[in-house]
Design a protein around this motif. Structure first.
Motif, PDB file in Angstrom:
ATOM      1  N   ARG A 328     -26.585  33.538  58.259  1.00 17.64           N
ATOM      2  CA  ARG A 328     -27.649  34.249  57.556  1.00 17.64           C
ATOM      3  C   ARG A 328     -27.821  33.764  56.112  1.00 17.64           C
ATOM      4  O   ARG A 328     -28.390  34.469  55.283  1.00 17.64           O
ATOM      5  N   GLU A 331     -31.377  33.720  54.886  1.00 21.68           N
ATOM      6  CA  GLU A 331     -31.880  35.093  54.731  1.00 21.68           C
ATOM      7  C   GLU A 331     -31.335  35.726  53.445  1.00 21.68           C
ATOM      8  O   GLU A 331     -32.067  36.401  52.720  1.00 21.68           O
ATOM      9  N   LEU A 334     -33.090  34.175  50.544  1.00 20.71           N
ATOM     10  CA  LEU A 334     -34.443  34.729  50.408  1.00 20.71           C
ATOM     11  C   LEU A 334     -34.376  36.101  49.729  1.00 20.71           C
ATOM     12  O   LEU A 334     -35.146  36.397  48.806  1.00 20.71           O
ATOM     13  N   MET A 335     -33.454  36.935  50.209  1.00 24.57           N
ATOM     14  CA  MET A 335     -33.335  38.276  49.629  1.00 24.57           C
ATOM     15  C   MET A 335     -33.027  38.190  48.140  1.00 24.57           C
ATOM     16  O   MET A 335     -33.588  38.940  47.342  1.00 24.57           O
ATOM     17  N   LYS A 336     -32.148  37.253  47.784  1.00 22.70           N
ATOM     18  CA  LYS A 336     -31.823  37.099  46.362  1.00 22.70           C
ATOM     19  C   LYS A 336     -33.041  36.597  45.590  1.00 22.70           C
ATOM     20  O   LYS A 336     -33.285  37.026  44.462  1.00 22.70           O
ATOM     21  N   ALA A 337     -33.813  35.670  46.196  1.00 15.10           N
ATOM     22  CA  ALA A 337     -35.011  35.162  45.541  1.00 15.10           C
ATOM     23  C   ALA A 337     -36.021  36.288  45.324  1.00 15.10           C
ATOM     24  O   ALA A 337     -36.771  36.295  44.345  1.00 15.10           O
ATOM     25  N   LEU A 338     -36.016  37.257  46.232  1.00 19.24           N
ATOM     26  CA  LEU A 338     -36.943  38.383  46.099  1.00 19.24           C
ATOM     27  C   LEU A 338     -36.418  39.446  45.140  1.00 19.24           C
ATOM     28  O   LEU A 338     -37.067  40.464  44.942  1.00 19.24           O
ATOM     29  N   GLY A 339     -35.243  39.212  44.600  1.00 15.02           N
ATOM     30  CA  GLY A 339     -34.730  40.138  43.586  1.00 15.02           C
ATOM     31  C   GLY A 339     -33.535  40.961  44.012  1.00 15.02           C
ATOM     32  O   GLY A 339     -33.113  41.858  43.276  1.00 15.02           O
ATOM     33  N   ALA A 340     -32.995  40.668  45.214  1.00 13.17           N
ATOM     34  CA  ALA A 340     -31.813  41.435  45.645  1.00 13.17           C
ATOM     35  C   ALA A 340     -30.623  41.081  44.766  1.00 13.17           C
ATOM     36  O   ALA A 340     -30.437  39.917  44.419  1.00 13.17           O
ATOM     37  N   GLU A 341     -29.845  42.083  44.415  1.00 10.61           N
ATOM     38  CA  GLU A 341     -28.618  41.829  43.672  1.00 10.61           C
ATOM     39  C   GLU A 341     -27.462  41.815  44.664  1.00 10.61           C
ATOM     40  O   GLU A 341     -27.612  42.213  45.830  1.00 10.61           O
ATOM     41  N   HIS A 344     -26.898  44.813  46.795  1.00 12.66           N
ATOM     42  CA  HIS A 344     -27.783  44.986  47.961  1.00 12.66           C
ATOM     43  C   HIS A 344     -27.228  44.215  49.158  1.00 12.66           C
ATOM     44  O   HIS A 344     -27.199  44.720  50.283  1.00 12.66           O
ATOM     45  N   PRO A 418     -29.525  31.361  45.649  1.00 20.35           N
ATOM     46  CA  PRO A 418     -30.785  31.424  46.413  1.00 20.35           C
ATOM     47  C   PRO A 418     -31.487  30.071  46.523  1.00 20.35           C
ATOM     48  O   PRO A 418     -31.998  29.725  47.581  1.00 20.35           O
ATOM     49  N   ILE A 419     -31.452  29.318  45.448  1.00 16.42           N
ATOM     50  CA  ILE A 419     -32.184  28.042  45.471  1.00 16.42           C
ATOM     51  C   ILE A 419     -31.597  27.078  46.503  1.00 16.42           C
ATOM     52  O   ILE A 419     -32.324  26.383  47.214  1.00 16.42           O
ATOM     53  N   LEU A 422     -32.406  28.470  50.099  1.00 19.02           N
ATOM     54  CA  LEU A 422     -33.810  28.318  50.517  1.00 19.02           C
ATOM     55  C   LEU A 422     -34.139  26.868  50.861  1.00 19.02           C
ATOM     56  O   LEU A 422     -34.989  26.596  51.694  1.00 19.02           O
ATOM     57  N   LYS A 423     -33.414  25.946  50.207  1.00 14.98           N
ATOM     58  CA  LYS A 423     -33.626  24.532  50.528  1.00 14.98           C
ATOM     59  C   LYS A 423     -33.052  24.213  51.904  1.00 14.98           C
ATOM     60  O   LYS A 423     -33.356  23.190  52.489  1.00 14.98           O
TER      61      LYS A 423
END
Lengths: 424, 225
Positions: A328, A331, A334-341, A344, A418-419, A422-423
């Motif tokens: 995961r 995933e 992505l969640m971290k990129a969307l602002g998840a700490e 979360h 996250p970066i 996501l890559k």
């Protein structure tokens, strides 16, 4: 949303979840079984321990000083005292009467057979006693199950047991007829069996108590009573009470009541003493202490096995959750990129672990019941008592194992950048 | 108009490789800026730093007065959920969540997931009829529109898009561009990284990057420096 994410994740990763649950099931089944057996063990082990001998000795209170050689009173300095066999039913009237599993009275004398003097012992082999709860079978067969009898146990008048060494010396075998002489009277007996205990009994003759009383001219008398009682290993209260001459005086009223109502060997002895004011009850300390020490060691062994099972299960959860975190990774990124700490992400994984823990714990409890029954059957020859409080305890332990096992994978998840994720 | 993004002396090095060299640029509120350049020019690195997904080696990045350089991971996460909306070339939708849930996911990290506002956001991008569809059952254009709805749901100050049409066919590209035009018309600040000249030229201004350095181009629409 969190519950939705957790539910979806659990459903989609059924195989991994099943592996984690299986890992917890194995561990918690063992833990639950050991807990069930452990809660029941004092009773079960107590019963097992009772096969190693009586743990309380009741004798007459006497101004005289008894002299014993090899467990047999050989004389007394002063006037000899006795208990009455008619009073022995009082043993089944004390507060912990149900913990008295058996007792056997003894009357000693000497008899001559085939020209040799030997110790004559009158006792109950298997005796039915009327109690308020109905008939109670007691006697040597109950409190000394390790006695090996070649032939048969006496089951009627005119029968006796003869010790193996004495029988060998006198060349007597089971079925033989013997004449016993004592104090000028004599009586014919048939040898029902030859008893072997590896101790002084191997040189003694055992007859039913009333026949010994008749031969020795001591009707209704007994010299000592060996009592077998189920007891609880001593704790701080028992050890404190042990140092006091009279716990009723030394302990506070609340402590005294607690002590009196706990099946410590001293408390049961105290109650026997209350029932026999003319008698003197004493715990056979080495038997009682050996029991306590053995139970303590057994519980420690159980705790070690349970601890190892917990560690193994936690490792299984770690492996499964680590694989899940890797799977995961995108995933999580992505969640971290969307602002998840991290909280979360950790919350999601720990909630999943807790859910897995609950499922694994409940399944483990179910399997544990079966395992406990098997242990009870194989080790104690009886089923372990079903214990409902073990269910929540097993689930809490399972959740704790799952959460501990998830700690490392959650830490890894929190370190995912996250970066990078996501890559891909 | 107010400068919402102000970058000064921004450099980023990966070991010995310098991805960005002393970049200076600013974006005004409501402006649509396209960042273009060949592969390896540093445009995605620049966008990632502005997104708060990467950190600069040197220089300053001010977003609506907030200095990103030196923020902790937790502060950067808060910045991402509160101030910017991210649109990815690969869409990056959670495959087991339907369109509405994917939008609600960003809400969940921001405050509280709310079905009604997620539904409105999806209707705004023309997906009111696809709310309960999983990403696998949506076309590329539809997936990108879910991604845009997700980026908009927390009412960000700036929309940051990395090759938003890179995986779309012409028809879907047009739909996404129309959406961008509409958002721009409503005053949204857009920073779009793209290879596609037609996408780049749709912005107010094109910033060309080459070897990590900025060459400013004037877009035909504004005719201003």
């Amino acid at each position: 949303m969190l519950l939705h994410l957790v539910k979806d994740s659990l459903i989609r990763r059924r195989r991994r979840v099943a592996l984690a649950v299986l890992s917890l099931l194995v561990g918690t089944a063992l833990i639950s079984a050991l807990l069930t057996v452990s809660l029941d063990i004092e009773d079960k082990m107590g019963k097992e321990m009772r096969s190693f001998g009586a743990n309380i000795l009741l004798s007459p209170r006497s101004e005289s000083v008894p002299v014993e050689i090899a467990g047999m009173p050989v004389g007394e300095i002063g006037e000899k005292s006795f208990l009455s066999d008619a009073e022995l039913a009082r043993l089944k009237t004390i507060f912990w009467k149900n913990n008295i599993t058996g007792f056997a009275p003894y009357l000693y004398g000497s008899a001559t057979l085939k020209g040799e003097r030997a110790v004559l012992v009158g006792t109950w082999f298997e005796h039915e006693l009327a109690t308020e709860k109905g008939p109670f079978i007691t006697g040597v067969r109950k409190i000394a199950p390790w006695w090996q009898v070649e032939g048969e146990w006496p089951d009627g008048k005119g029968q006796l047991l003869i010790g193996r060494e004495l029988a060998s010396r006198l060349e007597v075998s089971a079925g033989a007829a013997l004449k016993l002489e004592s104090g000028g009277s004599s009586r014919d007996f048939r040898v029902a069996g030859i008893v072997s205990t590896g101790s002084f009994e191997d040189n003694q003759i055992f007859v039913d108590l009333p026949e010994a009383q008749e031969l020795l001219g001591l009707p209704g008398k007994v010299e000592k009573v060996q009592v077998s009682a189920l007891t609880k290993p001593p704790d701080e209260l028992a050890r404190r009470a042990r140092l006091m001459e009279d716990p009723k005086e030394g302990l506070s009223p609340a402590d005294y009541e607690k002590w009196y109502c706990s099946p410590y060997i001293e408390a049961i002895t105290y109650q026997i003493q209350e029932a026999f004011p003319d008698g003197q009850a004493k715990p056979v300390r080495q038997v009682a202490e050996a029991e306590g020490a053995f139970l303590g060691k057994l519980k420690l062994l159980f705790a070690l096995i349970a601890g190892m099972a917990a560690v193994t299960s936690a490792m299984g959860v770690t492996a499964t959750m680590s694989a899940t975190v890797m799977e995961r990774r995108g995933e999580i990124g992505l969640m971290k990129a969307l602002g998840a700490e991290n909280i979360h992400i950790a919350g999601q994984f720990l909630l999943e672990a807790a859910a897995i823990g609950i499922i694994g714990g409940a399944a483990g409890y179910g399997a544990g019941i079966g395992l406990a029954a098997l242990i009870g059957r194989l080790v104690f020859d009886s089923s372990a008592a079903f214990s409902l409080p073990v269910l929540p305890l097993t689930i809490v332990i399972s959740m704790a194992i799952a959460l501990l096992g998830s700690a490392l994978p959650v830490r890894r998840a929190s370190r995912i950048q996250p970066i990078q994720a996501l890559k891909g | 108009m107010k400068e919402i993004i102000k970058i000064s002396g921004l450099s980023k090095a990966y070991g010995q490789v310098n991805a960005l060299h002393h970049v200076d640029l600013s974006v005004r509120e409501g402006e649509w800026v396209s960042i273009m350049g060949p592969s390896g020019s540093g445009k995605s690195t620049l966008l990632n730093i502005v997104c708060g997904l990467d950190s600069p080696t040197d220089g300053s990045v001010l977003i609506d007065g907030l200095e990103l350089a030196g923020l902790s991971a937790s502060e950067l996460a808060r910045y991402r959920r509160e101030m910017v909306g991210l649109i990815f070339q690969q869409f990056h939708l959670v495959p087991y969540l339907n369109a509405m849930e994917n939008v609600m996911l960003a809400q969940y990290f921001h405050s509280m997931a709310d079905e009604e506002s997620a539904r409105i956001a999806l209707e705004r991008v023309g997906l009111g009829h696809r709310l309960d569809h999983l990403p696998a059952h949506l076309s590329g254009g539809e997936q990108q529109r879910v991604c845009i709805a997700r980026a908009l749901i927390n009412e960000p100050r700036v929309l940051l898009a990395d090759e938003p049409t890179g995986n779309l066919d012409e028809k879907n590209e047009e739909a996404v561009m129309e959406l961008f035009q509409e958002l721009h018309g409503q005053g949204m600040t857009l920073v779009v990284v793209t290879h596609d000249v037609s996408v780049g030229e749709a912005g107010d201004r094109i910033i060309n990057l080459e070897h990590g350095r900025v060459l400013v181009k004037t877009a035909p629409k504004l005719q201003t420096a």
